[in-house]
Write a protein that holds these residues in place. Sequence first.
Motif, PDB file in Angstrom:
ATOM      1  N   ILE A   1      11.969  -4.794 -25.632  1.00 38.42           N
ATOM      2  CA  ILE A   1      12.138  -3.818 -26.710  1.00 38.42           C
ATOM      3  C   ILE A   1      11.989  -2.412 -26.151  1.00 38.42           C
ATOM      4  CG2 ILE A   1       9.716  -4.057 -27.399  1.00 38.42           C
ATOM      5  CD1 ILE A   1      10.634  -3.432 -30.268  1.00 38.42           C
ATOM      6  N   ILE A   2      12.965  -1.560 -26.469  1.00 38.46           N
ATOM      7  CA  ILE A   2      12.936  -0.149 -26.057  1.00 38.46           C
ATOM      8  C   ILE A   2      12.543   0.660 -27.281  1.00 38.46           C
ATOM      9  CG2 ILE A   2      14.278   1.767 -25.139  1.00 38.46           C
ATOM     10  CD1 ILE A   2      16.048  -0.288 -23.729  1.00 38.46           C
ATOM     11  N   GLN A   3      11.567   1.550 -27.106  1.00 39.75           N
ATOM     12  CA  GLN A   3      10.921   2.141 -28.279  1.00 39.75           C
ATOM     13  C   GLN A   3      10.342   3.521 -27.976  1.00 39.75           C
ATOM     14  OE1 GLN A   3       6.994  -0.073 -28.756  1.00 39.75           O
ATOM     15  NE2 GLN A   3       7.946  -1.221 -27.084  1.00 39.75           N
ATOM     16  N   HIS A   4       9.984   4.219 -29.059  1.00 37.51           N
ATOM     17  CA  HIS A   4       9.215   5.469 -28.969  1.00 37.51           C
ATOM     18  C   HIS A   4       7.869   5.223 -29.648  1.00 37.51           C
ATOM     19  CE1 HIS A   4      11.998   8.375 -27.199  1.00 37.51           C
ATOM     20  NE2 HIS A   4      12.974   7.704 -27.812  1.00 37.51           N
ATOM     21  N   PRO A   5       6.914   4.600 -28.951  1.00 41.72           N
ATOM     22  CA  PRO A   5       5.637   4.240 -29.585  1.00 41.72           C
ATOM     23  C   PRO A   5       4.859   5.470 -30.031  1.00 41.72           C
ATOM     24  CG  PRO A   5       5.519   3.979 -27.208  1.00 41.72           C
ATOM     25  CD  PRO A   5       6.944   4.264 -27.522  1.00 41.72           C
TER      26      PRO A   5
ATOM     27  N   GLY B   1       5.784   7.858 -31.629  1.00 40.80           N
ATOM     28  CA  GLY B   1       6.575   9.074 -31.474  1.00 40.80           C
ATOM     29  C   GLY B   1       6.536   9.647 -30.075  1.00 40.80           C
ATOM     30  N   ALA B   2       5.965   8.895 -29.126  1.00 46.75           N
ATOM     31  CA  ALA B   2       5.835   9.390 -27.754  1.00 46.75           C
ATOM     32  C   ALA B   2       7.136   9.185 -26.993  1.00 46.75           C
ATOM     33  CB  ALA B   2       4.682   8.675 -27.056  1.00 46.75           C
ATOM     34  N   HIS B   3       7.096   9.506 -25.689  1.00 46.62           N
ATOM     35  CA  HIS B   3       8.280   9.372 -24.868  1.00 46.62           C
ATOM     36  C   HIS B   3       8.745   7.919 -24.836  1.00 46.62           C
ATOM     37  CE1 HIS B   3       6.349  13.093 -23.319  1.00 46.62           C
ATOM     38  NE2 HIS B   3       7.610  13.515 -23.339  1.00 46.62           N
ATOM     39  N   LYS B   4      10.024   7.741 -24.538  1.00 42.86           N
ATOM     40  CA  LYS B   4      10.640   6.425 -24.559  1.00 42.86           C
ATOM     41  C   LYS B   4       9.917   5.471 -23.609  1.00 42.86           C
ATOM     42  CE  LYS B   4      15.019   6.604 -24.986  1.00 42.86           C
ATOM     43  NZ  LYS B   4      16.422   6.897 -24.613  1.00 42.86           N
ATOM     44  N   ALA B   5       9.693   4.249 -24.084  1.00 42.60           N
ATOM     45  CA  ALA B   5       8.999   3.238 -23.293  1.00 42.60           C
ATOM     46  C   ALA B   5       9.683   1.893 -23.503  1.00 42.60           C
ATOM     47  CB  ALA B   5       7.532   3.159 -23.709  1.00 42.60           C
ATOM     48  N   VAL B   6       9.346   0.932 -22.657  1.00 47.15           N
ATOM     49  CA  VAL B   6       9.947  -0.397 -22.755  1.00 47.15           C
ATOM     50  C   VAL B   6       8.871  -1.461 -22.577  1.00 47.15           C
ATOM     51  CG1 VAL B   6      10.576  -0.395 -20.299  1.00 47.15           C
ATOM     52  CG2 VAL B   6      11.742  -1.960 -21.874  1.00 47.15           C
ATOM     53  N   ALA B   7       8.893  -2.459 -23.440  1.00 45.31           N
ATOM     54  CA  ALA B   7       8.076  -3.666 -23.269  1.00 45.31           C
ATOM     55  C   ALA B   7       9.053  -4.735 -22.786  1.00 45.31           C
ATOM     56  CB  ALA B   7       7.426  -4.070 -24.582  1.00 45.31           C
ATOM     57  N   ILE B   8       8.889  -5.181 -21.561  1.00 44.78           N
ATOM     58  CA  ILE B   8       9.940  -5.956 -20.923  1.00 44.78           C
ATOM     59  C   ILE B   8       9.530  -7.394 -20.634  1.00 44.78           C
ATOM     60  CG2 ILE B   8       9.299  -5.145 -18.591  1.00 44.78           C
ATOM     61  CD1 ILE B   8      12.340  -5.054 -17.998  1.00 44.78           C
TER      62      ILE B   8
ATOM     63  N   GLN C   1      16.576  12.424 -31.920  1.00 44.72           N
ATOM     64  CA  GLN C   1      16.297  13.131 -30.670  1.00 44.72           C
ATOM     65  C   GLN C   1      16.510  12.185 -29.488  1.00 44.72           C
ATOM     66  OE1 GLN C   1      12.282  14.182 -31.781  1.00 44.72           O
ATOM     67  NE2 GLN C   1      12.895  16.211 -32.496  1.00 44.72           N
ATOM     68  N   PHE C   2      17.540  12.463 -28.715  1.00 42.92           N
ATOM     69  CA  PHE C   2      17.872  11.632 -27.558  1.00 42.92           C
ATOM     70  C   PHE C   2      17.281  12.255 -26.290  1.00 42.92           C
ATOM     71  CE2 PHE C   2      20.959  10.522 -30.725  1.00 42.92           C
ATOM     72  CZ  PHE C   2      21.173   9.163 -30.539  1.00 42.92           C
ATOM     73  N   ASN C   3      17.120  11.411 -25.287  1.00 38.01           N
ATOM     74  CA  ASN C   3      16.649  11.868 -23.978  1.00 38.01           C
ATOM     75  C   ASN C   3      15.188  12.320 -24.003  1.00 38.01           C
ATOM     76  OD1 ASN C   3      18.006  11.753 -21.526  1.00 38.01           O
ATOM     77  ND2 ASN C   3      18.061  13.965 -21.319  1.00 38.01           N
ATOM     78  N   TYR C   4      14.422  11.896 -25.015  1.00 28.25           N
ATOM     79  CA  TYR C   4      13.001  12.249 -25.058  1.00 28.25           C
ATOM     80  C   TYR C   4      12.280  11.280 -24.122  1.00 28.25           C
ATOM     81  CZ  TYR C   4       8.432  13.589 -26.888  1.00 28.25           C
ATOM     82  OH  TYR C   4       7.139  14.039 -27.012  1.00 28.25           O
ATOM     83  N   GLU C   5      12.288  11.622 -22.830  1.00 25.29           N
ATOM     84  CA  GLU C   5      11.830  10.720 -21.786  1.00 25.29           C
ATOM     85  C   GLU C   5      11.092  11.487 -20.685  1.00 25.29           C
ATOM     86  OE1 GLU C   5      15.321   8.883 -20.253  1.00 25.29           O
ATOM     87  OE2 GLU C   5      16.074   8.260 -22.228  1.00 25.29           O
ATOM     88  N   ILE C   6      10.408  10.731 -19.827  1.00 26.37           N
ATOM     89  CA  ILE C   6       9.777  11.259 -18.625  1.00 26.37           C
ATOM     90  C   ILE C   6      10.594  10.809 -17.426  1.00 26.37           C
ATOM     91  CG2 ILE C   6       7.715  11.233 -17.172  1.00 26.37           C
ATOM     92  CD1 ILE C   6       7.303  12.730 -19.743  1.00 26.37           C
ATOM     93  N   ASP C   7      10.939  11.740 -16.516  1.00 31.57           N
ATOM     94  CA  ASP C   7      11.766  11.373 -15.373  1.00 31.57           C
ATOM     95  C   ASP C   7      10.911  10.873 -14.209  1.00 31.57           C
ATOM     96  OD1 ASP C   7      10.658  13.580 -14.096  1.00 31.57           O
ATOM     97  OD2 ASP C   7      12.450  14.839 -14.331  1.00 31.57           O
TER      98      ASP C   7
ATOM     99  N   LEU D   1      18.717   0.439 -18.256  1.00 34.91           N
ATOM    100  CA  LEU D   1      18.753   1.900 -18.339  1.00 34.91           C
ATOM    101  C   LEU D   1      19.935   2.372 -19.181  1.00 34.91           C
ATOM    102  CD1 LEU D   1      17.814   2.991 -14.704  1.00 34.91           C
ATOM    103  CD2 LEU D   1      16.486   3.378 -16.787  1.00 34.91           C
ATOM    104  N   LYS D   2      21.070   1.690 -19.015  1.00 33.85           N
ATOM    105  CA  LYS D   2      22.242   2.050 -19.812  1.00 33.85           C
ATOM    106  C   LYS D   2      21.980   1.804 -21.290  1.00 33.85           C
ATOM    107  CE  LYS D   2      27.182   1.075 -20.316  1.00 33.85           C
ATOM    108  NZ  LYS D   2      28.332   0.258 -19.820  1.00 33.85           N
ATOM    109  N   ALA D   3      21.356   0.660 -21.605  1.00 31.87           N
ATOM    110  CA  ALA D   3      21.040   0.362 -23.007  1.00 31.87           C
ATOM    111  C   ALA D   3      20.066   1.381 -23.578  1.00 31.87           C
ATOM    112  CB  ALA D   3      20.470  -1.047 -23.122  1.00 31.87           C
ATOM    113  N   ALA D   4      19.120   1.831 -22.756  1.00 36.27           N
ATOM    114  CA  ALA D   4      18.096   2.770 -23.229  1.00 36.27           C
ATOM    115  C   ALA D   4      18.671   4.116 -23.619  1.00 36.27           C
ATOM    116  CB  ALA D   4      17.027   2.951 -22.149  1.00 36.27           C
ATOM    117  N   THR D   5      19.819   4.473 -23.028  1.00 39.44           N
ATOM    118  CA  THR D   5      20.418   5.781 -23.307  1.00 39.44           C
ATOM    119  C   THR D   5      20.720   5.961 -24.789  1.00 39.44           C
ATOM    120  OG1 THR D   5      21.430   5.770 -21.113  1.00 39.44           O
ATOM    121  CG2 THR D   5      22.311   7.330 -22.689  1.00 39.44           C
TER     122      THR D   5
END
Length: 600
Positions: free
Chosen positions: A212-216, A218-225, A141-147, A90-94
């Motif tokens: 990999i942390i990404q904006h696939p 252009g969508a909200h931030k996602a992670v393939a883990i 654009q930072f913080n483009y995420e879903i809570d 989560l810290k890295a994703a910021t």
Amino acid sequence: MSNKQLDEFQKFNMNLLELQQQQALKRYILRSDERERMARELKSKNPLEVDTPERVALRKSIINPRDGLAIERIIGREDLFPISYLEAGLKAATSVCRIEIRDRIGRVLGYGTGFLVSPSLLLTNNHVLENYDTAQSSVAQFNYEIDLDLNERPMKSFRLTPERFFITDQKLDFTLVAIEEVSDDGTKVSNFGFLPLISQTGKALVGEYVSIIQHPSGAHKAVAIRENQILDVFDNYIHYTTDTMPGSSGSPVFNDEWIVISLHHAGVPDPKNPAEFIANEGIRISSILQFVTEQCSNLNDAQKLLINFIEQGCEVPEYTNEEMVVEDLSASWYEGSTGYDARFLGDEHELPLPTFMSDLEDDIAQLQDGSNVLNYTNFSIVMSKSRRLAYYTVVNIDGNQLIDIERNDNWYFDSRIKIEYQCGPELYKNNPLDRGHLVRRRDPNWGESAEKANKDTFHFTNCAPQHSNLNQKSWLDLENYILHNAKNSNLKVTVFTGPVFKVDDITYRGIQIPAEFWKIAVIVKEDGSLSATAYLQTQKNLTEDLEFAYGEYKTYQVPISKIEVMTGLDFGAIRDHDPINQLESSIGRVIKKSGDIKFE
């Protein structure tokens, strides 16, 4: 940009991406036999046995010894992690952001991903930000995420500033560009941290798993883990099986320690079905840093300072900054500190503190008691909240009572104003910036309170970042020379000093570094009248708008009115005693030796 131009841009960008995909496919096919052999070995062995001994040794060297299961994970026998693994992710994703690619009139051309690699620099692909103009028009654009409640978090947008720093390369498909430090709504980019880059190779082995942390798309931030295995390692590239989509270009690829190992840039298309992909490709971080290192000779010192955070990114001098000692002073220390005396040069020569233009008043740091002047022993300071440095300092110097005091290198925050309005030791560590006294250490050291005055000068409020190459002698020991010429009033001098704040000052570690400093010295002449002379120390050519670069500093005697224009301060009647106040030249007089100073 017309619709036709927009179509041409998108076609060009698509052609560039397709070219990169075809080059990735060639690399994939070239190593097919070798890769199949390694795959067979991995089934019976593990990455530590398949990869080269040198890379294995380097890989082991960056594993935290407290993570007892790390080796077990690498060899594929264990999938257990400490729960802190998720927190670290989560810290890295910021630091990861969506890049909105725009044209000059603000139309959106597409999306990519990028991430901060220092407090001032962002890394992405060349095919995302292919040139200076595109970078200048686009935003991060930072913080483009879903809570957790599936609601959008508040997004924070920052402009890119390629005029400060811009390096790109089409072959390695990366762009390293500066980003503004504060957004339009006042958010600091430093709030999002950064992902440090490690130049050494061997950060991940063939057969290891990556995330990999990404904006696939252009969508909200996602992670393939972690369900993504490294297939092959080339000189400059890594192949892996990771779920990515268009818009993921420019994403960071991590090993299990959340260390960035590569910059994702292209898929490897299936030769039997070009619409499908058989692998993905990233550019190795070690290759990118090597390229940046090779470009260092083309960078000025200010740009080198910007990449000082990127490990081994540039060959910079070894700094011998001693560990700074920071201590606290009790509230009682400041009791009785009357500060600057406006009538120090005589009752008939009262010199009030300068006033501020109205648009600067809200930026003055207030003390806990509601006032805005920090009074010390024989000097005073007024601070800027936004710049975290002094707007000005003013000191009374009594040449007949000066006392030599041994230097004290302990530094202090002033508890009378908020600590966030003061630049502390973090700005000066491991770099060529000196802690430059605005009020010189020896100037207020006179009278019965000389010891206290000496200690007072070591407050961070009285400190300004100055490059170590700054030639202190270029100030020509102005106070000493002026004091020598203050034949009346018992060798007394009043000196105002401060930095020049400009919007284009370079930003380093979240602080804008002033390129220029000013000084105004006031003495009583033999005839009993005042002489007020102003000086500007700068490395910039005052007649041209040159990009800031640390270099040879020059000192000018300038009209006080010029200092007022540059700083937003009003010195009132003091300017009436300036012998060159009517000088038409905006440059002033270059001071090369003491005799160049004009007192009359």
